[in-house]
Motif scaffolding. Sequence first.
Motif, PDB file in Angstrom:
ATOM      1  N   ALA A 132      -3.079   0.337   2.453  1.00 47.98           N
ATOM      2  CA  ALA A 132      -3.236  -0.992   1.859  1.00 47.98           C
ATOM      3  C   ALA A 132      -3.833  -1.969   2.868  1.00 47.98           C
ATOM      4  N   GLU A 133      -3.420  -1.840   4.134  1.00 45.21           N
ATOM      5  CA  GLU A 133      -3.968  -2.712   5.178  1.00 45.21           C
ATOM      6  C   GLU A 133      -5.463  -2.460   5.372  1.00 45.21           C
ATOM      7  N   LEU A 134      -5.857  -1.186   5.296  1.00 46.97           N
ATOM      8  CA  LEU A 134      -7.272  -0.848   5.447  1.00 46.97           C
ATOM      9  C   LEU A 134      -8.093  -1.363   4.263  1.00 46.97           C
ATOM     10  N   MET A 135      -7.531  -1.256   3.054  1.00 52.81           N
ATOM     11  CA  MET A 135      -8.222  -1.790   1.879  1.00 52.81           C
ATOM     12  C   MET A 135      -8.402  -3.302   2.008  1.00 52.81           C
ATOM     13  N   ALA A 136      -7.379  -3.974   2.544  1.00 53.04           N
ATOM     14  CA  ALA A 136      -7.476  -5.424   2.717  1.00 53.04           C
ATOM     15  C   ALA A 136      -8.500  -5.784   3.782  1.00 53.04           C
TER      16      ALA A 136
END
Length: 298
Positions: A24-28
Motif C-alpha cells: 500500500a505504501e508503494l502504491m501511494a
Amino acid sequence: MFRLMPGSPLAAYIDPNFTPEQQAELMARFGLDQPLWRQYLIYLGNLLQGDLGESFFYRQPVAERVLALLPNTLILTFSSLILAYVFGVLAGAYLAWKRGSVVEQICVPLVLTTRAMPEFWLGMLLLAVFSFGMGWFPAGGTRPPGAEYDSLWALYSSADFWWHMTLPVMTLAIYSQGLPLLLMRSNMMDVMREDFVTMARIKGLSTFSVVIRHAARNALLPVMTSFAIAVGYQIQGNVVVETVFSWPGLGRELVRAVSTADYPLAQGAFLMIAVVVILMNLVADLLYAALDPRVTHE
C-alpha cells in the motif's frame, strides 16, 4: 486508458515477501491509490514540468528510455519511406505513361494487393522465407548476439545494423509504396491532359523530357506533401512491425509496456508517437505552402 486494464502495475516492484502495508505504501508513492481523475491531473502537472515519470519495469526515468529508443524508430521509418516513395514516384509515372497497356493492367492490381496485406502478415512471410527458410537475413534485433559498439554512431554506421534492418525496411516499404505509386499515377494522368504537355509533344521533345521534366514535376506536389503525413502514420504502423522483428523501437516498447502494465512508460511512448504525428502533419501543411505559393495567404 492504460490504467483501466486489469493486472498489477507494480508487479516488477513488489516483492512476494512484501506485507500488505508495504504494498500500500508503494502504491501511494506512485499515486496509484488515488482516483483515476486525480491520477490524470497529477500526470498533466508532471508533464508540464517535463517529467514523464519513472518506468515500473526498468526503474529509470521514462524520458531517458523513450529518447534512447526514438532514433531506432525514426531510422526504420525514414529508410522505408524513402525507399517506398522513390520507387512509388518512378513506377507511378511510368504506369501513367503506359496507361491501358498490359503492364498497367498487371501492376495496378498487384500494388493494391500489397497495400491490402496486413503488415504483420507480410513481415512474418518475409521472415519465414528469407530468414528461417533461406537464412539470408537475421530474424530480429539490431546486432549479432554479443556484439558491442563504442557509441550509437558506431552501431548505426555498421553493416550489421543495416543488415538486421533489411527485412523490417522491406516490409514497411512494400506496404507503403502503394500510396505514392497510385497517387503519382493519378496525378500524372491528370497532368498529361494539360495543354503545356501537349505543347511539349508538339515541339518534338523526347519522351523522357515530356514525362520527367514537364509532367512529373507538376504531379509531384501532392505526393511530396503526403510523405510528411505518411511519416506519422508509419510510426504508428511500426508498433506491429517492430514487434514482429524484435526491433528495439518505440512501437515494440509500447507493446511491452502495455503487457506489463507499465503505465508511465506506455504513456510516454504513446505521447511521443502522438507528438511526431502532429508535427509531421504541421510539416505537411508548411511543405505544401512552400511548394505551391498559390495556397499561401496573408
